[in-house]
Design an enzyme around this catalytic site. Structure first.
Site, PDB file in Angstrom:
ATOM      1  N   ARG A  59      -0.051   5.675   6.537  1.00 12.31           N
ATOM      2  CA  ARG A  59      -0.048   5.354   4.948  1.00 12.31           C
ATOM      3  C   ARG A  59      -1.408   5.058   4.516  1.00 12.31           C
ATOM      4  NH1 ARG A  59       5.267   3.417   2.415  1.00 12.31           N
ATOM      5  NH2 ARG A  59       4.412   4.582   0.647  1.00 12.31           N
ATOM      6  N   GLN A  91       5.883  -0.509  -8.419  1.00 11.59           N
ATOM      7  CA  GLN A  91       6.617  -0.482  -6.915  1.00 11.59           C
ATOM      8  C   GLN A  91       5.808   0.089  -6.089  1.00 11.59           C
ATOM      9  OE1 GLN A  91      11.026   0.576  -8.069  1.00 11.59           O
ATOM     10  NE2 GLN A  91       9.673   1.918  -9.508  1.00 11.59           N
ATOM     11  N   ASN A  92       4.541   0.690  -6.352  1.00  9.78           N
ATOM     12  CA  ASN A  92       3.930   1.440  -5.382  1.00  9.78           C
ATOM     13  C   ASN A  92       2.890   0.303  -4.389  1.00  9.78           C
ATOM     14  OD1 ASN A  92       4.728   3.589  -6.559  1.00  9.78           O
ATOM     15  ND2 ASN A  92       2.935   4.125  -7.715  1.00  9.78           N
ATOM     16  N   ASP A  94       0.223   1.789  -2.719  1.00 12.27           N
ATOM     17  CA  ASP A  94      -1.075   2.375  -2.883  1.00 12.27           C
ATOM     18  C   ASP A  94      -2.053   1.523  -3.756  1.00 12.27           C
ATOM     19  OD1 ASP A  94       0.196   5.120  -4.937  1.00 12.27           O
ATOM     20  OD2 ASP A  94      -1.307   3.527  -5.633  1.00 12.27           O
ATOM     21  N   HIS A 109       6.202  -4.652  -4.557  1.00 10.12           N
ATOM     22  CA  HIS A 109       6.526  -4.369  -3.131  1.00 10.12           C
ATOM     23  C   HIS A 109       5.599  -4.427  -2.169  1.00 10.12           C
ATOM     24  CE1 HIS A 109      10.185  -1.517  -4.814  1.00 10.12           C
ATOM     25  NE2 HIS A 109      10.272  -2.828  -5.041  1.00 10.12           N
ATOM     26  N   CYS A 117       0.819 -12.697   7.178  1.00 10.16           N
ATOM     27  CA  CYS A 117       1.211 -13.263   8.294  1.00 10.16           C
ATOM     28  C   CYS A 117       2.759 -13.812   8.232  1.00 10.16           C
ATOM     29  CB  CYS A 117       0.359 -14.607   8.382  1.00 10.16           C
ATOM     30  SG  CYS A 117       0.672 -15.619   9.832  1.00 10.16           S
ATOM     31  N   CYS A 136      -3.871 -13.983  12.630  1.00  7.78           N
ATOM     32  CA  CYS A 136      -3.842 -14.185  11.260  1.00  7.78           C
ATOM     33  C   CYS A 136      -5.094 -15.315  10.884  1.00  7.78           C
ATOM     34  CB  CYS A 136      -2.646 -15.180  10.758  1.00  7.78           C
ATOM     35  SG  CYS A 136      -2.898 -15.980   9.242  1.00  7.78           S
ATOM     36  N   CYS A 139      -3.891 -19.259  10.130  1.00  7.61           N
ATOM     37  CA  CYS A 139      -3.137 -20.118  11.175  1.00  7.61           C
ATOM     38  C   CYS A 139      -3.498 -19.647  12.485  1.00  7.61           C
ATOM     39  CB  CYS A 139      -1.811 -20.084  10.762  1.00  7.61           C
ATOM     40  SG  CYS A 139      -0.851 -18.718  11.415  1.00  7.61           S
ATOM     41  N   GLY A 175       7.656   7.504 -13.695  1.00  6.44           N
ATOM     42  CA  GLY A 175       7.534   8.120 -12.436  1.00  6.44           C
ATOM     43  C   GLY A 175       8.445   7.324 -11.440  1.00  6.44           C
TER      44      GLY A 175
HETATM   45  N1  APR Z   1       5.148  12.923 -12.955  1.00  6.56           N
HETATM   46  C1  APR Z   1       6.180  12.057 -13.156  1.00  6.56           C
HETATM   47  N2  APR Z   1       7.316  11.794 -12.336  1.00  6.56           N
HETATM   48  C2  APR Z   1       7.337  12.418 -11.304  1.00  6.56           C
HETATM   49  C3  APR Z   1       6.226  13.208 -10.622  1.00  6.56           C
HETATM   50  C4  APR Z   1       5.244  13.344 -11.680  1.00  6.56           C
HETATM   51  N3  APR Z   1       4.195  14.372 -11.101  1.00  6.56           N
HETATM   52  N4  APR Z   1       6.571  13.643  -9.605  1.00  6.56           N
HETATM   53  C5  APR Z   1       7.895  12.902  -9.255  1.00  6.56           C
HETATM   54  N5  APR Z   1       8.144  12.292 -10.444  1.00  6.56           N
HETATM   55  C6  APR Z   1       9.343  11.250 -10.442  1.00  6.56           C
HETATM   56  C7  APR Z   1      10.721  11.759  -9.747  1.00  6.56           C
HETATM   57  O1  APR Z   1      11.348  12.534 -10.686  1.00  6.56           O
HETATM   58  C8  APR Z   1      11.485  10.639  -9.389  1.00  6.56           C
HETATM   59  O2  APR Z   1      12.316  10.269 -10.440  1.00  6.56           O
HETATM   60  O3  APR Z   1       9.011  10.122  -9.730  1.00  6.56           O
HETATM   61  C9  APR Z   1      10.243   9.513  -9.252  1.00  6.56           C
HETATM   62  C10 APR Z   1       9.957   9.323  -7.803  1.00  6.56           C
HETATM   63  O4  APR Z   1      11.197   8.536  -7.256  1.00  6.56           O
HETATM   64  P1  APR Z   1      11.250   7.911  -5.779  1.00  6.56           P
HETATM   65  O5  APR Z   1      10.616   8.723  -4.882  1.00  6.56           O
HETATM   66  O6  APR Z   1      12.697   7.104  -5.539  1.00  6.56           O
HETATM   67  O7  APR Z   1      10.320   6.844  -5.899  1.00  6.56           O
HETATM   68  P2  APR Z   1      10.279   5.246  -6.566  1.00  6.56           P
HETATM   69  O8  APR Z   1      11.255   5.359  -7.712  1.00  6.56           O
HETATM   70  O9  APR Z   1       9.017   4.713  -6.639  1.00  6.56           O
HETATM   71  O10 APR Z   1      11.141   4.555  -5.254  1.00  6.56           O
HETATM   72  C11 APR Z   1      11.402   3.124  -5.559  1.00  6.56           C
HETATM   73  O11 APR Z   1      12.144   2.821  -3.339  1.00  6.56           O
HETATM   74  O12 APR Z   1      11.751   3.525  -1.255  1.00  6.56           O
HETATM   75  C12 APR Z   1      11.642   2.343  -2.151  1.00  6.56           C
HETATM   76  O13 APR Z   1      10.026   0.624  -2.082  1.00  6.56           O
HETATM   77  C13 APR Z   1      10.146   2.192  -2.311  1.00  6.56           C
HETATM   78  O14 APR Z   1       8.913   1.574  -4.220  1.00  6.56           O
HETATM   79  C14 APR Z   1       9.901   2.399  -3.658  1.00  6.56           C
HETATM   80  C15 APR Z   1      11.284   2.413  -4.558  1.00  6.56           C
END
Ligand code: APR
Length: 235
Positions: A59, A91-92, A94, A109, A117, A136, A139, A175
């Site tokens: 990733r 929550q991302n 990236d 997250h 570490c 690390c 340490c 999102g």
């Molecule tokens: N524009 C806007 N929203 C979008 C798009 C887009 N182009 N594409 C997808 N989505 C929406 C989907 O409808 C969905 O509701 O983004 C959301 C993605 O949901 P998840 O895949 O569950 O991702 P997320 O909500 O960030 O997950 C939360 O779960 O797996 C753990 O730690 C991980 O941070 C993550 C957390």
């Protein structure tokens, strides 16, 4: 002089989808092909460190092939222009918000471009592969792991996030599916303290009913529109 609203923005995988980073729960999502239990829990790391480290190495490497999209750029523009309080809570893991120029940002997250570490808790920027047993710099322990908050672990910066939510006049969720706590509960917390709550999402989320307003559509369209409207109010 009307006071400017304090803004808290929560982002999830959906804001990075239009940059080509797969979401977690959509078709072909990242978790498919990998059970969460196999790559995102402390038990998985202890059981198969090679698999877990390799999952995050892949990733991290994939970040080189993606760019911030119009939604990331619009939030960075708002961050730079907004004279009031503003915090982007992502929550991302990236680095697209940073690469778009966002500054008032926290990663609850963790981050792919950081290593943690397990011995001393130090976090440090890390590029490239991170094999199990990496040392690390702080340490010396051979205990570096991906700086990702696994399921069952405490998200980062929760005090700062909760303080921002308590002071928010406007909470915007972009999102995210509303499937994972504590982030999924932020809308209720913000509403409890009197914030207006807005959801910008491709599909209705698990928490849609809790929002004052939900707009459905791609983040690359909805976020620039929303930011333009807000900045118009500054004129
Ligand atoms: N524009 C806007 N929203 C979008 C798009 C887009 N182009 N594409 C997808 N989505 C929406 C989907 O409808 C969905 O509701 O983004 C959301 C993605 O949901 P998840 O895949 O569950 O991702 P997320 O909500 O960030 O997950 C939360 O779960 O797996 C753990 O730690 C991980 O941070 C993550 C957390």
């Amino acid at each position: 002089m009307t006071t400017l609203p304090n803004i808290v923005i929560l982002t999830g995988a959906g804001i990075s989808a239009e940059s080509g980073i797969a979401t977690f729960r959509g078709p072909g999502g990242l978790w498919e092909g990998h059970r969460v239990e196999d790559v995102c829990t402390p038990e998985a790391l202890a059981r198969d460190p090679e698999l877990v480290h390799r999952f995050y190495d892949l990733r991290r490497a994939a970040l080189a092939d993606v760019e911030p999209n119009a939604a990331h750029r619009a939030l960075a523009k708002l961050d730079a222009a907004w004279p009031g309080e503003l915090l982007i809570v992502t929550q991302n893991v990236d680095d697209l918000h940073e690469r778009a120029g966002a500054r008032r940002l926290v990663h609850m997250h963790g981050e792919l471009v950081s290593a943690l570490c397990a011995a001393c808790g130090a976090r440090a920027r890390h590029a490239g592969a991170l094999p199990p047993g990496s040392a690390c710099a702080a340490c010396g322990a051979a205990a570096l792991r991906p700086d990702i908050v696994f399921f069952g672990e405490m998200p980062y910066r929760m005090e700062r996030i909760e303080a921002a939510l308590a002071a928010a006049d406007l909470f915007v969720s972009i999102g995210t599916s509303g499937a994972v706590y504590p982030a999924a509960g932020f809308v209720q917390l913000a509403a409890h303290y009197g914030a207006h709550t807005l959801e910008l999402n491709l599909d209705p989320s698990a928490g849609s009913a809790a929002f004052d307003e939900s707009r459905l559509g791609p983040a690359g369209v909805l976020v620039p529109e929303w930011v333009a409207g807000l900045l118009q109010e500054l004129q």
